[in-house]
Design an enzyme around this catalytic site. Structure first.
Site, short mmCIF file in Angstrom:
data_model
loop_
_atom_site.label_atom_id
_atom_site.label_comp_id
_atom_site.label_asym_id
_atom_site.label_seq_id
_atom_site.Cartn_x
_atom_site.Cartn_y
_atom_site.Cartn_z
CB SER A 38 28.28 31.96 44.80
OG SER A 38 28.00 31.54 43.49
N1 SAH Z 1 24.42 33.70 40.43
C1 SAH Z 1 23.70 32.58 40.94
C2 SAH Z 1 24.58 31.36 41.07
C3 SAH Z 1 23.96 30.21 40.37
S1 SAH Z 1 24.94 28.79 40.15
C4 SAH Z 1 22.97 32.91 42.22
O1 SAH Z 1 23.14 34.01 42.75
O2 SAH Z 1 22.21 32.06 42.69
C5 SAH Z 1 25.37 28.89 38.44
C6 SAH Z 1 24.24 28.95 37.46
O3 SAH Z 1 24.81 28.96 36.17
C7 SAH Z 1 23.28 27.77 37.50
O4 SAH Z 1 21.99 28.23 37.66
C8 SAH Z 1 23.46 27.13 36.12
O5 SAH Z 1 22.29 26.56 35.58
C9 SAH Z 1 23.93 28.31 35.29
N2 SAH Z 1 24.60 27.97 34.04
C10 SAH Z 1 25.49 26.98 33.80
N3 SAH Z 1 25.87 27.00 32.50
C11 SAH Z 1 25.22 28.04 31.92
C12 SAH Z 1 25.17 28.57 30.59
N4 SAH Z 1 25.88 28.05 29.58
N5 SAH Z 1 24.38 29.64 30.36
C13 SAH Z 1 23.62 30.20 31.35
N6 SAH Z 1 23.63 29.74 32.62
C14 SAH Z 1 24.40 28.67 32.90
#
Ligand code: SAH
Length: 220
Positions: free
Chosen positions: A71
């Site tokens: 993000s």
């Molecule tokens: N906080 C992260 C942002 C990652 S983007 C960072 O700093 O890089 C969002 C993430 O949420 C992705 O990796 C995706 O695989 C995860 N995600 C989506 N649905 C999810 C779920 N039901 N449980 C756990 N993770 C999930």
């Protein structure tokens, strides 16, 4: 520089570059000194592909593989500031570890952090990214964040990093009294939703429009 410090792209990835990012965040209205300090300390460039390292401190979302993104710094800062609300955070949950960047920030502002990710390959990548930082108060878990982490609940704060069509109902139940959750919610049009647990009731506030990758059910 410690023996573990990264040597690649030193010019673009120095403390000065990070300080410039932090001063832009201040200009955009971020006031929480704990959050700003964490963002000045955590080397964001270590969480993106080497080819993108020079853009790591731009105020932009960047690809991290598996069709996911890290993000934008400003959005992360706003989420952390709203969810912290000036409190000392004891136990915190992040849903969506991704590359591990936000988890590392959380570990700087809370006593104990749990982060759950549904894509095994991404969780592995996060572990690799985080290892050199030697963060002792962060636990990563492979699982479906829709379920939260009932075995370690309740949490003072829950930060969701992927957008569900509706607020996942299990998560507010895992908030401690006085706890706060922040999550992007919606399909095409997403808004950040802040939920506060006040004794037996939940108070919801709708914040700004955002753009997150979708939250998916189940593990992969
Ligand atoms: N906080 C992260 C942002 C990652 S983007 C960072 O700093 O890089 C969002 C993430 O949420 C992705 O990796 C995706 O695989 C995860 N995600 C989506 N649905 C999810 C779920 N039901 N449980 C756990 N993770 C999930």
């Amino acid at each position: 520089m410690s023996p573990l410090s990264p040597t690649r792209g030193v010019g673009l990835t120095s403390q000065r570059t990070r300080d410039r990012m932090v001063s832009r965040l201040r200009d955009k209205g971020i006031r929480d000194e704990r959050v700003l300090a964490a963002m000045s300390e955590v080397p964001r460039h270590l969480f993106v592909d080497e080819a993108l390292a020079s853009r790591a401190y731009d105020d932009a979302a960047l690809p991290i593989g598996f069709e996911q993104t890290i993000s934008q710094p400003l959005v992360i800062a706003r989420m952390l500031e709203s969810v912290r609300a000036g409190r000392q955070l004891d136990r915190v949950l992040e849903v969506g570890t991704g590359c591990g960047y936000q988890a590392a920030l959380l570990a700087h502002i809370a006593r104990e952090v749990y982060s759950v990710e549904r894509i095994a390959g991404l969780l592995e990548r996060a572990r690799t990214n985080l290892r050199p930082l030697r963060i002792a108060n962060l636990r990563l878990a492979y699982g479906d964040g829709y379920k939260g982490l009932p075995e370690v609940a309740p949490f003072d704060a829950i930060v969701v990093a992927a957008a569900a069509p509706e607020l996942p109902s299990e998560l507010p139940r895992q908030l401690a009294p006085g706890g706060r959750l922040i999550a992007p919610v919606g399909l095409e049009e997403q808004r950040l939703i802040l939920v506060e647990r006040r004794e037996s009731r939940l108070v919801e506030t709708v914040l700004e429009s955002v753009r997150f990758v979708p939250m998916r059910m189940g593990k992969r």
